[in-house]
Design a protein around this motif. Structure first.
Motif, PDB file in Angstrom:
ATOM      1  N   ARG A 190      11.696 -11.660  25.868  1.00 60.20           N
ATOM      2  CA  ARG A 190      12.345 -11.301  24.597  1.00 60.20           C
ATOM      3  C   ARG A 190      11.539 -11.822  23.412  1.00 60.20           C
ATOM      4  NH1 ARG A 190      16.704 -12.698  28.119  1.00 60.20           N
ATOM      5  NH2 ARG A 190      18.149 -10.957  28.448  1.00 60.20           N
ATOM      6  N   ASN A 193      12.232 -10.496  19.907  1.00 55.70           N
ATOM      7  CA  ASN A 193      13.352 -11.135  19.210  1.00 55.70           C
ATOM      8  C   ASN A 193      12.865 -12.377  18.471  1.00 55.70           C
ATOM      9  OD1 ASN A 193      14.621  -9.758  21.791  1.00 55.70           O
ATOM     10  ND2 ASN A 193      16.270  -9.932  20.294  1.00 55.70           N
ATOM     11  N   TYR A 197      13.095 -13.053  14.485  1.00 60.90           N
ATOM     12  CA  TYR A 197      13.785 -14.256  14.012  1.00 60.90           C
ATOM     13  C   TYR A 197      12.909 -15.053  13.049  1.00 60.90           C
ATOM     14  CZ  TYR A 197      15.869 -18.931  14.070  1.00 60.90           C
ATOM     15  OH  TYR A 197      16.399 -20.145  13.708  1.00 60.90           O
ATOM     16  N   GLY A 219      15.890  -5.938  24.906  1.00 63.65           N
ATOM     17  CA  GLY A 219      16.319  -5.578  23.561  1.00 63.65           C
ATOM     18  C   GLY A 219      15.704  -4.316  23.003  1.00 63.65           C
ATOM     19  N   LEU A 270      16.128  -5.268  15.862  1.00 64.69           N
ATOM     20  CA  LEU A 270      16.660  -6.365  16.668  1.00 64.69           C
ATOM     21  C   LEU A 270      17.484  -7.334  15.822  1.00 64.69           C
ATOM     22  CD1 LEU A 270      13.566  -7.159  18.936  1.00 64.69           C
ATOM     23  CD2 LEU A 270      15.749  -6.172  19.681  1.00 64.69           C
ATOM     24  N   ASP A 273      21.125  -6.975  16.363  1.00 64.20           N
ATOM     25  CA  ASP A 273      21.647  -7.643  17.556  1.00 64.20           C
ATOM     26  C   ASP A 273      21.864  -9.124  17.278  1.00 64.20           C
ATOM     27  OD1 ASP A 273      21.277  -5.170  18.702  1.00 64.20           O
ATOM     28  OD2 ASP A 273      19.455  -5.728  19.780  1.00 64.20           O
ATOM     29  N   HIS A 274      20.924  -9.729  16.548  1.00 62.84           N
ATOM     30  CA  HIS A 274      21.061 -11.139  16.192  1.00 62.84           C
ATOM     31  C   HIS A 274      22.319 -11.355  15.341  1.00 62.84           C
ATOM     32  CE1 HIS A 274      16.375 -11.663  16.519  1.00 62.84           C
ATOM     33  NE2 HIS A 274      16.928 -11.167  17.609  1.00 62.84           N
ATOM     34  N   THR A 301      18.993 -15.697  18.255  1.00 60.55           N
ATOM     35  CA  THR A 301      18.713 -14.278  18.506  1.00 60.55           C
ATOM     36  C   THR A 301      19.954 -13.561  19.025  1.00 60.55           C
ATOM     37  OG1 THR A 301      17.758 -14.896  20.673  1.00 60.55           O
ATOM     38  CG2 THR A 301      16.236 -14.673  18.815  1.00 60.55           C
ATOM     39  N   ASN A 302      19.846 -12.870  20.148  1.00 61.43           N
ATOM     40  CA  ASN A 302      20.946 -12.015  20.615  1.00 61.43           C
ATOM     41  C   ASN A 302      21.725 -12.604  21.776  1.00 61.43           C
ATOM     42  OD1 ASN A 302      18.734 -11.660  22.412  1.00 61.43           O
ATOM     43  ND2 ASN A 302      19.539  -9.679  23.069  1.00 61.43           N
TER      44      ASN A 302
END
Length: 404
Positions: A190, A193, A197, A219, A270, A273-274, A301-302
């Protein structure tokens, strides 16, 4: 641009399903399906699939590595990397004790690659002690010892709740590795992500590692596949190992096409999603519960890891979140993962704003209910088992109906 489709199935009982088990459950976007249908293909083992070639070239450019190879999964990518880097008998890798290659890849490092693993205790942020790393490296080992051959890091770190590794820490790892002429591999399943971030290019995330893999099927929403990247020499050897372990596929452009769409439209998003993961975590934290806890400052993150009091079985809580009673105010079945003393929620592109809100309402409702009944262990277990089966049957009936 991607188009959301409704993952929240509605059955005859009015139950909505929000699947937060993993981002691997997401289905390809409509744009991906169209690209897969129209993909130009050839035999990839012979290097003749133009879509695979384009995917690999773009992946290498994205990461600022010399070359990349398309493989079936992140687990395969990690195994290949280990087998290439650890090319002598008696090799040893150094890994965090919560690392995915150590915990969740069936011991393939030993089982298939014949490589020993030395572990270092992971910190809560996914890092491990640089001093401990120095101590783990075997300097001039005699014939009683394995040979330190590779250092592995994981970014984002799954078991640490999707934490993003600090860039300065990665630089320190690389400095130690260079002192001892050791390569560093990043299990970056990931890592996109992580890039989102930190608001840096993916190439910055992997600047201080010699090889890296990332999943297209998490993701980024692709149906299958992962990328392994490194030097040209490394990738040439990786292709040979890929073939040996059954990873030589033919007209793979059909699935590689989804990866090209992902590069264009699925990385920057993404952040959604976070945001959804943070909303779920915020709902749990807002309960101020001593039995269910998340640390909002640690939601990067997610992934949301919810820690449970020892009095509460994670499997029980997981089953209750899935189950829908007729008396429940929110007719939502939340699917999640449960292990040891925690529950994990993972968001992905198919979990919409509405689904996030509904899932959060169901989670807060169930946690409040369990906390009320905490003084009566086992309360309602038999009733829950029956309702769980009824919910499962209702969902299966809806799934069959949707396929007709």
């Amino acid at each position: 641009m991607y188009e959301k489709i409704n993952i929240d199935l509605m059955n005859n009982s009015g139950i909505r399903i929000v699947d937060l088990r993993s981002d691997t459950v997401s289905r390809p976007t409509p744009e991906m399906r169209e690209a897969m249908y129209r993909a130009a293909v050839g035999d990839d083992v012979y290097g003749e699939d133009p879509t695979v070639a384009e995917l690999e070239t773009r992946a290498a450019e994205l990461l600022d590595k010399e070359q990349a190879v398309f493989v079936a999964s992140g687990t395969m990518a990690n195994l290949i990397a280990i087998m290439v880097h650890c090319n002598q008998r008696g090799s040893e890798i150094i890994s965090g004790d919560h690392g995915h290659t150590f915990k969740f890849e069936q011991g393939g490092t030993a089982q298939i690659a014949g490589v020993h693993t030395a572990v270092i205790k992971n910190n809560e942020d996914g890092t491990f002690s640089i001093d401990d790393l120095r101590k783990k490296i075997r300097k001039n080992p005699d014939f009683h010892e394995p040979i330190s051959s590779l250092i592995i890091v994981e970014n984002t770190h799954n078991l640490c709740g999707g934490k993003v590794l600090p860039l300065e820490w990665l630089e320190k790892v690389q400095n130690v590795a260079q002192e001892h002429n050791l390569p560093v591999h990043m299990d970056g399943a990931r890592m996109m992500n992580a890039a989102v971030y930190l608001k840096v290019p993916p190439s910055r995330i992997v600047k201080d590692v010699d090889s890296v893999c990332f999943c297209l099927s998490k993701g980024l929403g692709c149906p299958v596949g992962a990328i392994l990247a490194g030097t040209s020499e490394f990738i040439a050897k990786a292709r040979r190992v890929r073939k040996a372990i059954g990873g030589g596929w033919r007209q793979a452009g059909i699935i590689a096409a989804a990866g090209l769409v992902a590069f264009d439209s699925m990385i920057d998003r993404l952040q959604e999603d976070h945001n959804h993961a943070y909303q779920i975590a915020k709902g749990i934290a807002g309960l101020n519960s001593r039995y269910f806890q998340v640390n909002l400052s640690e939601i990067h993150t997610n992934i949301v890891i919810m820690n449970l009091d020892p009095k509460i079985s994670p499997k029980f809580a997981q089953k209750r979140l899935f189950t829908v009673y007729a008396t429940d105010p929110v007719k939502v079945s939340v699917q999640c993962s449960a292990r040891d003393d925690w529950i994990r929620f993972v968001t992905c592109w198919e979990v919409s704003d509405e689904a996030t809100k509904m899932a959060m309402e169901k989670i807060v409702f169930v946690l409040t209910e369990i906390e009320r009944e905490i003084q009566d262990p086992g309360c309602g277990t038999q009733k829950l088992d029956l309702a769980y089966l009824q919910t499962q049957a209702a969902i299966e009936a809806q799934n069959k109906k949707s396929k007709l």
